[in-house]
Motif scaffolding. Sequence first.
Motif, PDB file in Angstrom:
ATOM      1  N   ILE A  80       0.844  -1.202   0.000  1.00 30.26           N
ATOM      2  CA  ILE A  80       0.000   0.000   0.000  1.00 30.26           C
ATOM      3  C   ILE A  80       0.874   1.244   0.000  1.00 30.26           C
ATOM      4  N   GLY A  81       1.930   1.206   0.797  1.00 26.20           N
ATOM      5  CA  GLY A  81       2.762   2.400   0.941  1.00 26.20           C
ATOM      6  C   GLY A  81       3.773   2.582  -0.170  1.00 26.20           C
ATOM      7  N   HIS A  82       4.099   1.516  -0.893  1.00 23.12           N
ATOM      8  CA  HIS A  82       5.135   1.620  -1.923  1.00 23.12           C
ATOM      9  C   HIS A  82       4.766   0.839  -3.166  1.00 23.12           C
ATOM     10  N   GLY A  83       4.444   1.578  -4.193  1.00 20.71           N
ATOM     11  CA  GLY A  83       4.121   0.954  -5.457  1.00 20.71           C
ATOM     12  C   GLY A  83       5.340   0.966  -6.351  1.00 20.71           C
ATOM     13  N   SER A  84       5.621   2.111  -6.940  1.00 18.32           N
ATOM     14  CA  SER A  84       6.738   2.202  -7.877  1.00 18.32           C
ATOM     15  C   SER A  84       8.084   2.016  -7.186  1.00 18.32           C
ATOM     16  N   ASP A  85       8.186   2.464  -5.954  1.00 18.64           N
ATOM     17  CA  ASP A  85       9.477   2.447  -5.260  1.00 18.64           C
ATOM     18  C   ASP A  85       9.634   1.145  -4.479  1.00 18.64           C
ATOM     19  N   PHE A 141       0.269  -0.359 -13.996  1.00 21.86           N
ATOM     20  CA  PHE A 141       0.884  -1.538 -13.341  1.00 21.86           C
ATOM     21  C   PHE A 141       2.060  -2.055 -14.143  1.00 21.86           C
ATOM     22  N   GLU A 142       2.814  -2.972 -13.537  1.00 18.94           N
ATOM     23  CA  GLU A 142       4.078  -3.434 -14.140  1.00 18.94           C
ATOM     24  C   GLU A 142       4.956  -2.244 -14.510  1.00 18.94           C
ATOM     25  N   GLY A 143       5.033  -1.271 -13.637  1.00 19.40           N
ATOM     26  CA  GLY A 143       5.820  -0.064 -13.892  1.00 19.40           C
ATOM     27  C   GLY A 143       4.917   1.047 -14.369  1.00 19.40           C
ATOM     28  N   ASP A 144       4.706   2.032 -13.498  1.00 24.68           N
ATOM     29  CA  ASP A 144       3.915   3.197 -13.876  1.00 24.68           C
ATOM     30  C   ASP A 144       4.552   3.879 -15.091  1.00 24.68           C
ATOM     31  N   ASN A 145       3.743   4.191 -16.088  1.00 23.69           N
ATOM     32  CA  ASN A 145       4.288   4.728 -17.335  1.00 23.69           C
ATOM     33  C   ASN A 145       5.176   5.959 -17.114  1.00 23.69           C
ATOM     34  N   THR A 146       4.727   6.842 -16.240  1.00 21.69           N
ATOM     35  CA  THR A 146       5.508   8.063 -16.012  1.00 21.69           C
ATOM     36  C   THR A 146       6.845   7.739 -15.365  1.00 21.69           C
TER      37      THR A 146
END
Lengths: 718, 718
Positions: free
Chosen positions: A172-177, A458-463
């Motif tokens: 929840i706290g860390h998606g991309s990182d 998902f699988e890496g945020d495009n930005t």
Amino acid sequence: MTATPDARTATATPTSIPRAGRTPSAASPESAPRAGARVDVTALGRLLDGRWGDQRRRARDLALDPDLQHVEDLSRTEHRERVLRQLHLLVERGDVLRGFPAELGGAGDPGGNLAGFEELFLLDPSLQIKVGVQWGLFGSAVLQLGTAEHHQRLLPGIMQLDVPGCFAMTEIGHGSDVASIGTTATYDPATEEFVVHTPVTAARKEYIGNAAAHGRAAVVFAQLVTQGVNHGVHALYVPIREEAEDGTWRLCAGVGSADDGAKGGLNGVDNGRLWFDQVRVPRENLLNRYGDVAADGTYHSPIESPGRRFFTMLATLVQGRVSLAGAAVNASKVALAVAVRYGVQRRQFTGAGDEGEVTLLDYQQHQRRLFPLLARTYAATFAHEELLERFDDIFSGAHDDDDSRQDLETLAAAMKPASTWLALEALQEAREACGGAGYMAENRLVGLRADFDVYATFEGDNTVLLQLVGKRLLTDYGQGMAKIDIAGAARYVASRAADMTLHRTPLRRAAQSVRDSGSMARSAGHLRSTAAQRELLEDRVETMVAEIAGALRAVRNASPAEAAAEFNAHQHELIEAAAAHADLLQWEAFTAALARVRDEGTREVLTTLRDLYALTTIERNLAWYLVNGRISAQRARAVTSYVNRLLPRLRPHAVALVDAFGYRPEHLRVPIAGDGETQRQEEARAHVRRRRASGEEPVSAKVLHANARRAGGAVTTG
Amino acid sequence: MTATPDARTATATPTSIPRAGRTPSAASPESAPRAGARVDVTALGRLLDGRWGDQRRRARDLALDPDLQHVEDLSRTEHRERVLRQLHLLVERGDVLRGFPAELGGAGDPGGNLAGFEELFLLDPSLQIKVGVQWGLFGSAVLQLGTAEHHQRLLPGIMQLDVPGCFAMTEIGHGSDVASIGTTATYDPATEEFVVHTPVTAARKEYIGNAAAHGRAAVVFAQLVTQGVNHGVHALYVPIREEAEDGTWRLCAGVGSADDGAKGGLNGVDNGRLWFDQVRVPRENLLNRYGDVAADGTYHSPIESPGRRFFTMLATLVQGRVSLAGAAVNASKVALAVAVRYGVQRRQFTGAGDEGEVTLLDYQQHQRRLFPLLARTYAATFAHEELLERFDDIFSGAHDDDDSRQDLETLAAAMKPASTWLALEALQEAREACGGAGYMAENRLVGLRADFDVYATFEGDNTVLLQLVGKRLLTDYGQGMAKIDIAGAARYVASRAADMTLHRTPLRRAAQSVRDSGSMARSAGHLRSTAAQRELLEDRVETMVAEIAGALRAVRNASPAEAAAEFNAHQHELIEAAAAHADLLQWEAFTAALARVRDEGTREVLTTLRDLYALTTIERNLAWYLVNGRISAQRARAVTSYVNRLLPRLRPHAVALVDAFGYRPEHLRVPIAGDGETQRQEEARAHVRRRRASGEEPVSAKVLHANARRAGGAVTTG
């Protein structure tokens, strides 16, 4: 199969008659396909399907099996159960296991595996994603991050779907990182176990496929702690559900789970949360290819640097990114196949003179909406094939080294945003281009769009991915700088300075205006040359990167906070540069593919489409080219008018160009892509003819009124 | 309520302390709000809510009633029944009937009625659209196209929802082109009845709300035929379902219906098809305000011209277009309120130096994604208020004449595409900006987007509407030409010619470059002047229209087919010109609103936001300004760098700017717009603090590795 231009209207169109005796050199100087050019749909289809065409076509044909199709109006629970059953059917068919090593019952065919996977959205994107979760993420993590013992012990159950599982990375706290996740796996030498634990709410695993219902085990990413040292993120195999005496599957002691409930799409996948309260697993459950803990708690890794180790581990999981990009390209194909097939039938508003209504795809704006997307879809297809080749090269072991993996990572990071955003744009444009019919679920555009929406994050945020590409471009640029000798550097600086001067004065533009002072056609002619297109697209990437590098170099010795602020002040530009890099890669792949087209007519049409790709890309960034003196105002005018001239030239080939995608009506199962609209029009025309013949058709008051006005009759109002 | 800049961080931000003694004249020359500027959220909210603020706020508060809220996970049938029940509840509350005349039990308040209606999507867009179908379309058609007898006989049942009904205009074969529908209503003088008939499949009514299940009557649009003459499209009141003896409602004899099934959204509305097999209704069921048939079959109309009659009839139904545009603006507000509130809490990736992670909304790219949409939403809000004022002026009878109605029609045709596409863009950008959380249904962005998707093509397809606006611009331009005297015309032509010459040479640009040769700041300063912005935005519309008019004038005497081809060759440009016209209208409304802001700090912040609107609009069309010599290359560079400078200046006010929209957390019911993320972060930080204090926190291998490298230790790899 050779398609005449627009098969539906071929008999009425004189341009559909091929002319003999024309040679390529006699082709129009403006890259129009010859009047009689035809597209060889079969050959073009083979080119598009590429090296793993057989796998693609076999996967598409799975959509012909009603048991594997999506059905509307299931509850979420029913949808999830249906998709799980479909996964079992796919195991029986076998192709979804091609990516696993032959010795484990796979086919050792990573490229072919992904090629087939990329078509599965056609059945149901939920099915595709559930396949991706099970074998592409969960199974792949065991394969890539585990070692022989894990392969022997765990993969058979995973491959056969005896153990549906989760890829528990995101929190929840860390998606991309990912490096900052909070779950811990602390080694206890006393029992030779890892204690997997969720210390805070933010560290709960979130959006995890298979977590809400079907998952029996998970590959859990956690900070590995042993002997008081945190060695960073590692993956462990953790059972999460066990069979109770009554045959149901219940959460294991210490494991928590919650259902994510309804999502924007992909509701056939049971996403949920997972958390762990001091859950113990044996030491052997650490997937230990890149880092291991001995019985006494000593940590070992073949990669000393924790940073490099982390990125190496993540890089082994690149196939998710690659294959979602490929699926997105295919979704764009489906969107355009539907919109074009409907657009060549549907008529609206009466045209000039005669009583016939105008076909939608004959409106300039309709062409403007669809054809540039068609060009981008072709470009993305060819670029994706190159990406897949590289992926296969590495993961088949043919050319596997660190540099290749880094290049693949960057390439996938550039392609995934380009392809997934293209899919969303194409699906939305197609949906709107089909009007109310586009909004009906049975025509599939809205459902596909809802499902593919999440592919952008998902699988890496495009930005985040584009920023990663931008940083790599900056690094490469910096290395290029470092390698230049002193004299070279001086020359470089001098040329940059001169360049900057030119940007700041109208001199360079003035010079180009003189060169361009000939006709519009000559300007346009210049823009259709491959060399000119390449120069314009390359130049933009290089110049943007050089400018950002220059700005960052200026704060090289500033405080970290100032340097970070300067980097942030250029974040938007950097992301634009990365997107421009992706545009260039796609253009290069499209251009390279032209050389592989043997049929002359097909090549002419495709060259026109490639030119449309280049010109609409340049048009989108025209201000940049003007401001930076790369294109004169006069040539810039030629860009837009030339785009407008290319559109009607592609119009006769639109159906052939989407037919070549290989999605037959029975694959699509989309009513408006069939011929219902044409049949209704024929019925309506026949009705009017009959009524006229029988004298039943009423006179139009509008005609009477107009006649009265012309005759100067007693018309007082209007 | 006066919001400090970003209430959540105000205590930590020195810029949140207001400075006394600054006067407007001392404001920064670059339109930054003063460092201590505050937004008066309450006053700004009142300004945004406009004249019918009470109705808006009352309608928003309906969302606090659980019975009126949307609930997830209903089957389509359950959802439809729930929405129908909700409509009955709304009848009890009364506000949905405000638009009807006071003598019939309404409030004679057309503007207030729409203002309230525009908020109903907050409850559930399906509810909003069902309300629109029942009272805005079905009821309105009876009110506007019928006469006193119809009002007395039919409206009470419609208003009280005793008769749920359909607005049966669109057919499968004809969506946008209403004049060409195929359903017929043929008068039979023998029985004094109309025979309503669907002659062919293409003439079946399609996508009709209330048709699949709840509708008991329909206003059916049909070609009115009497005495062998077709008088064009008229509307008739046709019962479609009748109560059977067992109390169920069944289709009337001769009426056919089919369910449209699942749609991309709005699944609480029972859309379906309707068709008629020689269905007879009494002569009195013709809604005869604009055309009537006497008992003997003689046709009468107060409007002689069939064309004008048709457009007059359709123009009475403009409220659907107006109110959907308003609803779309509000949906954009909700999207941005959610994304901004999440964006100021959510952190991702560690920043420079300290250990804190960076808040999403402090990233330049995040600001780039959201703030221009925020500026457009403000502009659209003010423009919509003007549209609603005009609507109310006419439909309240205050200023009702033909010209005003035509202007309203054009204005609505310009605003509806701008607002509905803005909503889709804002909802999508917000959803992606919220990552995986944005994809969860509970956070509402995906559901709203799915529901609002169809707003782009129903009640007038956006592309068709923009073409209508473009044609009106051309007509006005032509009339302007016609009114110019001969000397004036000569001057005009001369000035145009000079202008064209300038476009073709770099002279004008060169001249501007000289003028601009000062600092970047001076260029930017110029662009922030209201006069300069107005000139640039106006000039673009006028020049584009003039160019298209010129091209069309050249083929004035050509064959209809050639003229139509030339028009089609400029269709894209014409649509662009219409969109540019909408941009201008929004900018003008925003600018006019600034003058109504009394609070100085609020005005400063809003002026910055207005500048962002102008500059991003100019930036989007920068190539046009460059090619046409309106902006020099140097000034063009200033546009983008100035946009980038405005973003951080708006950052401290972002929360206040979305708070002013008036959507409180209990209206939104969106978890990520609450403070859960902040709480989780605090919990995580407290956890780390505790572990550090107790010495339990493990050492980072990364730090050890870095220290070892610095110490020149025995690090062999990476």
